[in-house]
Design a protein around this motif. Sequence first.
Motif, short mmCIF file in Angstrom:
data_model
loop_
_atom_site.label_atom_id
_atom_site.label_comp_id
_atom_site.label_asym_id
_atom_site.label_seq_id
_atom_site.Cartn_x
_atom_site.Cartn_y
_atom_site.Cartn_z
N ARG A 1 41.35 -62.56 -65.45
CA ARG A 1 41.03 -61.90 -66.72
C ARG A 1 41.11 -60.39 -66.59
O ARG A 1 41.68 -59.70 -67.44
CB ARG A 1 39.62 -62.29 -67.19
N GLN A 2 40.54 -59.83 -65.52
CA GLN A 2 40.53 -58.39 -65.35
C GLN A 2 41.95 -57.84 -65.18
O GLN A 2 42.28 -56.78 -65.73
CB GLN A 2 39.67 -58.02 -64.15
N ILE A 3 42.77 -58.54 -64.43
CA ILE A 3 44.15 -58.08 -64.24
C ILE A 3 44.90 -58.09 -65.55
O ILE A 3 45.58 -57.10 -65.90
CB ILE A 3 44.85 -58.95 -63.17
N TYR A 4 44.78 -59.15 -66.32
CA TYR A 4 45.52 -59.20 -67.58
C TYR A 4 44.91 -58.31 -68.66
O TYR A 4 45.63 -57.81 -69.54
CB TYR A 4 45.67 -60.65 -68.06
N ALA A 5 43.61 -58.06 -68.59
CA ALA A 5 43.03 -57.08 -69.50
C ALA A 5 43.63 -55.71 -69.24
O ALA A 5 43.98 -54.97 -70.18
CB ALA A 5 41.51 -57.04 -69.33
N GLY A 6 43.76 -55.34 -67.95
CA GLY A 6 44.39 -54.06 -67.61
C GLY A 6 45.84 -54.01 -68.02
O GLY A 6 46.33 -52.98 -68.50
N ILE A 7 46.56 -55.10 -67.82
CA ILE A 7 47.97 -55.15 -68.22
C ILE A 7 48.09 -54.95 -69.73
O ILE A 7 48.96 -54.19 -70.20
CB ILE A 7 48.59 -56.49 -67.79
N ASN A 8 47.22 -55.59 -70.49
CA ASN A 8 47.35 -55.43 -71.93
C ASN A 8 46.95 -54.04 -72.40
O ASN A 8 47.54 -53.51 -73.33
CB ASN A 8 46.53 -56.48 -72.68
N ARG A 9 45.98 -53.43 -71.74
CA ARG A 9 45.68 -52.03 -72.07
C ARG A 9 46.92 -51.17 -71.85
O ARG A 9 47.23 -50.29 -72.65
CB ARG A 9 44.53 -51.52 -71.21
N ALA A 10 47.60 -51.41 -70.73
CA ALA A 10 48.82 -50.66 -70.46
C ALA A 10 49.88 -50.93 -71.54
O ALA A 10 50.55 -50.01 -72.01
CB ALA A 10 49.37 -51.02 -69.08
N ASN A 11 50.02 -52.19 -71.94
CA ASN A 11 51.00 -52.54 -72.97
C ASN A 11 50.71 -51.82 -74.28
O ASN A 11 51.63 -51.34 -74.96
CB ASN A 11 50.99 -54.05 -73.21
N VAL A 12 49.42 -51.77 -74.66
CA VAL A 12 49.05 -51.09 -75.90
C VAL A 12 49.47 -49.63 -75.85
O VAL A 12 50.03 -49.08 -76.80
CB VAL A 12 47.53 -51.23 -76.15
N SER A 13 49.22 -48.97 -74.72
CA SER A 13 49.60 -47.57 -74.57
C SER A 13 51.11 -47.40 -74.59
O SER A 13 51.64 -46.52 -75.29
CB SER A 13 49.03 -47.01 -73.26
#
Length: 490
Positions: free
Chosen positions: A108-120
């Motif tokens: 979950r933490q890894i994909y949460a970070g990935i999605n934050r990056a995607n949003v940016s």
Amino acid sequence: MKKIIITFLLSAGLLISCTELEVTPTSFVTEDNYFITQDDAVASVTAVYASLSLDPGEQSLFGRNLYFLTDMGSDYAAAGVSATNPQVRAMSALTHDATTDRVQVAWRQIYAGINRANVSIDNIPKVTGNEVIKTRLINEAKFIRALLYFQAVRLWGGVPIVLHEATSIQLGSLKTNRATVEEVYTQIIKDLTDAEALPATYTAADAGRATSGAAKAILAKVYLTRKDWPNAIAKSREVINGGYGYALFEDFQDIFTKTKKNGKEHIFSVQFEPNQAGNGSSGSTFQATSFTGFTATEPADIISDVALFYDIYAPGDKRRDVSYAKQLLNPTTGTLYTFPKPIFKKYLDLTNLATPANVSINFPVIRYADILLSLAEAINEQSGPTAETYELINQIRRRAFGKAITTPDATVDLVGLNQATFRAAIQEERKKEFVQEGQRWYDLVRWGTLVTEVKKVTAKNSVSERNNLYPIPQSERNINPDGLPQNPGY
């Protein structure tokens, strides 16, 4: 504003990783009402970095949670008596399964970070601001995305590749199937190649941000993991010879001294600051789980076997007493306290033992010593030991024994090895050098020695070939069973 966007982006990450939510959302914060100014872009990338060090209500990814997989899941680290969570004890004994919460949280933490990056990455091009700054911010987000995918592909093998923010709340659109390992690495290399355009340095106010040198260093590790020796050699040399100013600290202790943060050996570190979590915590729990006070009570995180991992250091090797503490000065009594067995020490702030949750020693994701050993390993694997490989490994050894780093010293320098014995020497140095730095499990897996080495630890003799990967979390497979087939043995 930063707290607001961090909360939003974390929620978006949960959706992308297909974790079930208790509350069904009815709308998204979009670029139309958030991404307007350059300050918005900066705040969004701040949230991307925060995914590494903060997770409200949970231990952060690099603040300890990844450690359960990369260190406790290897040979040298184990769960002590103070680790009462049966999920943690299962990780230590390598009896974990697809329902073990530490594995689920890491996913979950890894994909949460990935999605934050995607949003940016998706939305920064639309904001009003300096184009150079915008490009830099996008490349910083790509660096973090690549770093997180690099963790994921090694932990689970082929994983879903998600490159854009969620634009729908329909469950079907949120499902993403496993990609191949090759496809994941292709994306990692693409993002890191873009990130090579990042600045080489920053002002003190921006210390700790990803740099071009950090992108090249992670690329070198990617190629090393892939056994792509020519590219691992080339990228390592670009880091060493690129004019970045990287060098080994003369004193091994300086790597973990809070006043020496982001120094010449630190290529990229996860930043921990006092009270950055806003609740009296720095986001790192390593001190609290390594040290329970001047008492015989065993900490939650312990060395698994003293003979195998503490007694192996030769007399005079300073790395032992930086990595572990057999004795510590009790500031209250003014006397040395001797622990029943050595405790982990790298993340102990000896000036602040009373408030362990607020210790602010950074986590070194990659440092210059790793690049020296990576280059030596790649050259040896390609063509055997050379004068260059000896100098690379001997610099590590000279520093370890308090010698002048670049001056040959017959008392510690290695000579006369063949390819196999030089390989063994590299592996031994890495074992002693990178205690509690999230390296050991990755190293053992890429060397193909995980089962052999872990079986030497009696409490971990349930290890098997399945442990070369972690299970896809069952909570994810419940939502997408066909697209997320389970790894062998789970």
